[in-house]
Write a protein that holds these residues in place. Structure first.
Motif, PDB file in Angstrom:
ATOM      1  N   PHE A  56       0.855  -1.184   0.000  1.00  0.00           N
ATOM      2  CA  PHE A  56       0.000   0.000   0.000  1.00  0.00           C
ATOM      3  C   PHE A  56       0.891   1.234   0.000  1.00  0.00           C
ATOM      4  N   TYR A  57       0.327   2.345  -0.467  1.00  0.00           N
ATOM      5  CA  TYR A  57       1.076   3.589  -0.650  1.00  0.00           C
ATOM      6  C   TYR A  57       0.573   4.599   0.365  1.00  0.00           C
ATOM      7  N   CYS A  58       1.494   5.221   1.094  1.00  0.00           N
ATOM      8  CA  CYS A  58       1.109   6.182   2.128  1.00  0.00           C
ATOM      9  C   CYS A  58       2.182   7.261   2.242  1.00  0.00           C
ATOM     10  N   ASN A  59       1.849   8.496   1.888  1.00  0.00           N
ATOM     11  CA  ASN A  59       2.765   9.636   2.008  1.00  0.00           C
ATOM     12  C   ASN A  59       4.119   9.398   1.330  1.00  0.00           C
ATOM     13  N   GLY A  60       4.095   8.810   0.135  1.00  0.00           N
ATOM     14  CA  GLY A  60       5.327   8.563  -0.607  1.00  0.00           C
ATOM     15  C   GLY A  60       6.005   7.254  -0.265  1.00  0.00           C
ATOM     16  N   LEU A  61       5.526   6.550   0.738  1.00  0.00           N
ATOM     17  CA  LEU A  61       6.112   5.277   1.157  1.00  0.00           C
ATOM     18  C   LEU A  61       5.350   4.128   0.525  1.00  0.00           C
ATOM     19  N   ILE A  62       6.076   3.128   0.050  1.00  0.00           N
ATOM     20  CA  ILE A  62       5.453   1.885  -0.395  1.00  0.00           C
ATOM     21  C   ILE A  62       5.691   0.883   0.724  1.00  0.00           C
ATOM     22  N   ASN A  67       4.319  -6.833   6.834  1.00  0.00           N
ATOM     23  CA  ASN A  67       4.988  -6.390   8.057  1.00  0.00           C
ATOM     24  C   ASN A  67       5.003  -4.868   8.234  1.00  0.00           C
ATOM     25  N   TYR A  68       4.347  -4.127   7.359  1.00  0.00           N
ATOM     26  CA  TYR A  68       4.244  -2.662   7.405  1.00  0.00           C
ATOM     27  C   TYR A  68       5.600  -1.959   7.277  1.00  0.00           C
ATOM     28  N   ALA A  69       6.632  -2.684   6.851  1.00  0.00           N
ATOM     29  CA  ALA A  69       7.929  -2.061   6.584  1.00  0.00           C
ATOM     30  C   ALA A  69       7.882  -1.394   5.212  1.00  0.00           C
ATOM     31  N   CYS A  70       8.819  -0.495   4.973  1.00  0.00           N
ATOM     32  CA  CYS A  70       8.847   0.321   3.754  1.00  0.00           C
ATOM     33  C   CYS A  70       9.934  -0.152   2.797  1.00  0.00           C
ATOM     34  N   ASN A  85      15.601  -2.793  -0.338  1.00  0.00           N
ATOM     35  CA  ASN A  85      15.127  -3.779   0.622  1.00  0.00           C
ATOM     36  C   ASN A  85      14.017  -3.170   1.456  1.00  0.00           C
ATOM     37  N   LEU A  86      13.610  -3.860   2.498  1.00  0.00           N
ATOM     38  CA  LEU A  86      12.619  -3.345   3.446  1.00  0.00           C
ATOM     39  C   LEU A  86      13.313  -2.834   4.690  1.00  0.00           C
ATOM     40  N   TRP A  87      12.706  -1.812   5.296  1.00  0.00           N
ATOM     41  CA  TRP A  87      13.215  -1.289   6.556  1.00  0.00           C
ATOM     42  C   TRP A  87      12.057  -0.667   7.305  1.00  0.00           C
ATOM     43  N   THR A  88      12.213  -0.554   8.600  1.00  0.00           N
ATOM     44  CA  THR A  88      11.180   0.101   9.394  1.00  0.00           C
ATOM     45  C   THR A  88      11.063   1.565   8.972  1.00  0.00           C
ATOM     46  N   GLU A  89       9.886   2.111   9.101  1.00  0.00           N
ATOM     47  CA  GLU A  89       9.610   3.462   8.608  1.00  0.00           C
ATOM     48  C   GLU A  89      10.362   4.530   9.389  1.00  0.00           C
ATOM     49  N   HIS A  90      11.044   5.405   8.658  1.00  0.00           N
ATOM     50  CA  HIS A  90      11.629   6.605   9.242  1.00  0.00           C
ATOM     51  C   HIS A  90      11.300   7.825   8.395  1.00  0.00           C
ATOM     52  N   GLY A  91      10.790   7.617   7.177  1.00  0.00           N
ATOM     53  CA  GLY A  91      10.275   8.694   6.350  1.00  0.00           C
ATOM     54  C   GLY A  91      11.297   9.543   5.613  1.00  0.00           C
ATOM     55  N   ASN A  93      14.020  10.514   2.586  1.00  0.00           N
ATOM     56  CA  ASN A  93      13.806  10.449   1.142  1.00  0.00           C
ATOM     57  C   ASN A  93      14.211   9.121   0.514  1.00  0.00           C
ATOM     58  N   HIS A  94      15.125   8.374   1.122  1.00  0.00           N
ATOM     59  CA  HIS A  94      15.481   7.097   0.507  1.00  0.00           C
ATOM     60  C   HIS A  94      14.446   6.003   0.766  1.00  0.00           C
ATOM     61  N   GLN A  95      13.322   6.376   1.419  1.00  0.00           N
ATOM     62  CA  GLN A  95      12.186   5.469   1.538  1.00  0.00           C
ATOM     63  C   GLN A  95      10.997   5.959   0.717  1.00  0.00           C
ATOM     64  N   LYS A  96      11.148   7.083   0.039  1.00  0.00           N
ATOM     65  CA  LYS A  96      10.007   7.664  -0.677  1.00  0.00           C
ATOM     66  C   LYS A  96      10.108   7.418  -2.178  1.00  0.00           C
ATOM     67  N   TRP A  97       8.943   7.162  -2.763  1.00  0.00           N
ATOM     68  CA  TRP A  97       8.854   6.747  -4.160  1.00  0.00           C
ATOM     69  C   TRP A  97       7.717   7.456  -4.866  1.00  0.00           C
ATOM     70  N   ARG A  98       7.893   7.598  -6.180  1.00  0.00           N
ATOM     71  CA  ARG A  98       6.823   8.091  -7.050  1.00  0.00           C
ATOM     72  C   ARG A  98       6.414   6.938  -7.959  1.00  0.00           C
ATOM     73  N   ILE A  99       5.134   6.644  -7.957  1.00  0.00           N
ATOM     74  CA  ILE A  99       4.592   5.654  -8.893  1.00  0.00           C
ATOM     75  C   ILE A  99       4.069   6.463 -10.069  1.00  0.00           C
ATOM     76  N   ASN A 100       4.746   6.360 -11.199  1.00  0.00           N
ATOM     77  CA  ASN A 100       4.483   7.220 -12.351  1.00  0.00           C
ATOM     78  C   ASN A 100       3.506   6.591 -13.336  1.00  0.00           C
ATOM     79  N   SER A 101       2.799   7.442 -14.065  1.00  0.00           N
ATOM     80  CA  SER A 101       1.803   6.968 -15.023  1.00  0.00           C
ATOM     81  C   SER A 101       2.421   6.193 -16.182  1.00  0.00           C
ATOM     82  N   ASN A 102       3.722   6.345 -16.437  1.00  0.00           N
ATOM     83  CA  ASN A 102       4.368   5.604 -17.525  1.00  0.00           C
ATOM     84  C   ASN A 102       4.785   4.189 -17.108  1.00  0.00           C
TER      85      ASN A 102
END
Length: 148
Positions: A56-62, A67-70, A85-91, A93-102
């Motif tokens: 799921f996508y939440c505030n730029g995090l996938i 396990n609710y990890a990002c 990889n996965l890591w616990t949320e800290h928010g 920028n290296h945990q934030k992603w853009r899912i693009n229309s292309n």
């Protein structure tokens, strides 16, 4: 359910999805110990019907439903070839992603860095990595399959 708004919050259902690679037809999957992000890895594999392939996508995090990890860039280094990889949320920028229309998924660290599949003949060929944007590189394109 998540709430949006401040004066009169609205309850919004969580929207879950699978991330399917267009070239390999495989899904981004949490492998290993899904209960502990530090002992898991992120790779692509065939459909398995488990929550380890649901996101799921939440505030730029996938985030993983398992396990609710990002999804996180290991070491926070925005360089081609870096494992994801996965890591616990800290928010950060290296945990934030853009899912693009292309069909690409790009990092907030650098919009020229996309999620990709490592490939090759090695045992880690199914690992998810960062790579420089290349339109002819079909493993950099993803289908988002929404779940109900």
């Amino acid at each position: 359910m998540k709430t949006i708004g401040s004066l009169h919050p609205l309850k919004q259902p969580m929207m879950y999805f699978r991330i399917k690679n267009k070239a390999t037809r495989t899904f981004v999957t949490v492998c290993g110990d899904s209960a502990n992000p530090r002992w898991s890895k992120l790779s692509v594999c065939s459909y398995n019907g488990k929550t380890t392939q649901v996101w799921f996508y939440c505030n730029g995090l996938i985030k993983s439903k398992a396990n609710y990890a990002c999804i996180d860039i290991i070491g926070g280094q925005g360089k081609p070839g870096t494992k994801v990889n996965l890591w616990t949320e800290h928010g950060r920028n290296h945990q934030k992603w853009r899912i693009n229309s292309n069909g690409t998924i790009t990092s907030f660290l650098d919009l020229n860095l996309r999620l990709d599949v490592k490939g090759g003949d090695f045992n880690d060929k199914d690992n998810v990595i960062l790579n420089m944007a290349e339109e002819e590189q079909q493993t950099q394109f993803w289908d988002i399959e929404m779940l109900r």
